[in-house]
Scaffold this motif. Structure first.
Motif, PDB file in Angstrom:
ATOM      1  N   GLN A 182      11.667   2.729  -0.767  1.00  0.00           N
ATOM      2  CA  GLN A 182      11.113   1.386  -0.729  1.00  0.00           C
ATOM      3  C   GLN A 182       9.659   1.411  -1.187  1.00  0.00           C
ATOM      4  N   SER A 199       7.961  -6.314  -1.581  1.00  0.00           N
ATOM      5  CA  SER A 199       8.752  -5.109  -1.319  1.00  0.00           C
ATOM      6  C   SER A 199       9.856  -4.986  -2.356  1.00  0.00           C
ATOM      7  N   GLN A 200      10.175  -3.745  -2.703  1.00  0.00           N
ATOM      8  CA  GLN A 200      11.187  -3.491  -3.720  1.00  0.00           C
ATOM      9  C   GLN A 200      11.853  -2.152  -3.461  1.00  0.00           C
TER      10      GLN A 200
END
Length: 278
Positions: A182, A199-200
């Motif tokens: 993350q 967030s990714q």
């Protein structure tokens, strides 16, 4: 001149000309600057609000003499470009000629900040565990537990991470382990209130399922960090870049069981010596 620098490096280079006739030049100047800027907005129409902040790290200007010189780069945050902010370093060379406007040539520098990779905590093994009991109406099944270990905390983009897992599933459900990397970007204003957080999931891998009523199941989950991942940034007042390894056990009709490991990404090319190993 190379285009990748780190703290303590002396930035030197050459300026060359291709002239078709004799040209008189009165001055050649040089300017190097570095800074960070963030901006985002919320709402729409009359309720739209804008948030922004800027910070200048340095601005160095001088005149190029006959002998080549250099500029020493101190430890600033690494170059970065994100959805709501940028950390940039540029080198500008200006040429003055009689009866002509000053002509400027701009080169963007890729600056890599040194991270203190000799911290023993970064190279020590880490472990975590979690457990839960799955309930169905008034009945409760046996507990689901997992223990996860990681051999270190510091990694390079492109490196493969190995996570060792131990699972026990005393429930009546099949559970499936997943490892995710993350990425989290945080953008701040000067007051550091109401930050913008993005967030990714950069990468993920799913392991073999753990059947019901099984115990002491050992498995290894391998995940390769994308080579394009930017390094961690923690030494900037308005931009932060963090990474987390998330190990989860997924099951139907219930929340996942999760263990989190914050990790550091560093650029190996910024170091002329190997990291400390224990």
């Amino acid at each position: 001149m190379k285009n990748v620098f780190s703290s303590g490096d002396l930035v030197t280079g050459n300026i060359s000309f291709e002239l078709t006739k004799e040209t008189k030049i009165t001055l050649i100047s040089i300017k190097m600057k570095g800074g960070v800027a963030v901006h985002w907005s919320t709402g729409g129409g009359k309720n739209r609000r804008h948030y922004s902040a800027k910070e200048e790290f340095f601005l160095l200007e001088g005149v190029i003499m006959q002998e080549s010189g250099g500029m020493l780069l101190l430890d600033f945050p690494s170059s970065f470009r994100g959805a709501h902010g940028v950390i940039a370093y540029t080198l500008t060379v200006g040429i003055n000629r009689p009866w002509h406007m000053t002509k400027s040539f701009v080169t963007e520098l890729n600056f890599i900040s040194h991270i203190d990779i000799n911290q023993p905590l970064l190279w020590a093994p880490h472990s975590g565990s979690n457990s839960k009991t799955v309930c169905c109406l008034w009945c409760a099944s046996g507990p689901i537990t997992m223990t996860v270990s990681l051999n270190k905390k510091a990694f390079c983009p492109g490196e493969t991470v190995k996570v060792i897992c131990q699972f026990s599933n005393a429930s009546t459900r099949t559970v499936t382990p997943t490892l995710k990397l993350q990425l989290k970007h945080r953008y701040y204003t000067y007051q550091r209130v109401r930050p913008r957080i993005l967030s990714q999931t950069l990468a993920s891998v799913t392991g073999e399922s753990v059947r019901a009523q099984t115990s002491d199941v050992y498995t290894e989950l391998m995940l390769t960090i994308p080579s394009s991942a930017s390094i961690s940034i923690s030494n900037c007042s308005i931009i932060e870049v963090d990474y987390i390894l998330q190990v989860s056990l997924g099951m139907k009709a219930s929340l996942d069981l999760v263990v989190l490991f914050p990790i550091i990404l560093y650029e190996a090319s910024a170091y002329s010596y190997p990291p400390l190993t224990l």
